[in-house]
Scaffold this active site. Structure first.
Site, PDB file in Angstrom:
ATOM      1  N   HIS A   1      -9.534 -24.055 -21.967  1.00 25.84           N
ATOM      2  CA  HIS A   1      -8.479 -23.346 -21.239  1.00 25.84           C
ATOM      3  C   HIS A   1      -7.430 -22.843 -22.234  1.00 25.84           C
ATOM      4  O   HIS A   1      -7.626 -22.923 -23.446  1.00 25.84           O
ATOM      5  CB  HIS A   1      -7.884 -24.241 -20.149  1.00 25.84           C
ATOM      6  N   ALA A   2      -6.329 -22.320 -21.748  1.00 22.86           N
ATOM      7  CA  ALA A   2      -5.368 -21.579 -22.571  1.00 22.86           C
ATOM      8  C   ALA A   2      -4.846 -22.338 -23.791  1.00 22.86           C
ATOM      9  O   ALA A   2      -4.840 -21.801 -24.897  1.00 22.86           O
ATOM     10  CB  ALA A   2      -4.203 -21.104 -21.708  1.00 22.86           C
TER      11      ALA A   2
END
Length: 88
Positions: A15-16
């Site tokens: 994820h980010a």
């Protein structure tokens, strides 16, 4: 050229936040560094490329590095994957 494969164990995949850490780490090296998932390769120095893959839990990824500092790049990326809890 060096390469290493990993299985993602994080519940939310890449994820980010860990993607940002991977891109920042890859950007420190002169080598061409690619991330492959599901038959698609992207530049590991591109946050948009990494996020576009949608790498989830239990995904198998391969990192490729080609250049003068390829060994150091693979090691640094392996360290980030482990530190961020993405792999064992």
């Amino acid at each position: 050229m060096e390469q290493n494969s990993y299985v993602i164990i994080d519940e939310t995949g890449i994820h980010a936040r860990p993607a940002t850490m991977l891109v920042q780490t890859a950007s420190k090296f002169d080598s061409d560094i690619q991330l492959e998932y599901n038959g698609k390769k992207v530049n590991l120095k591109s946050i948009m490329g990494v996020m576009s893959l949608g790498v989830g839990k239990d995904a198998e990824i391969t990192i490729y590095a080609d250049g003068s500092d390829e060994s150091d790049a693979i090691q640094a990326i392996s360290d980030v994957l482990s530190k961020e809890g993405l792999t064992k």
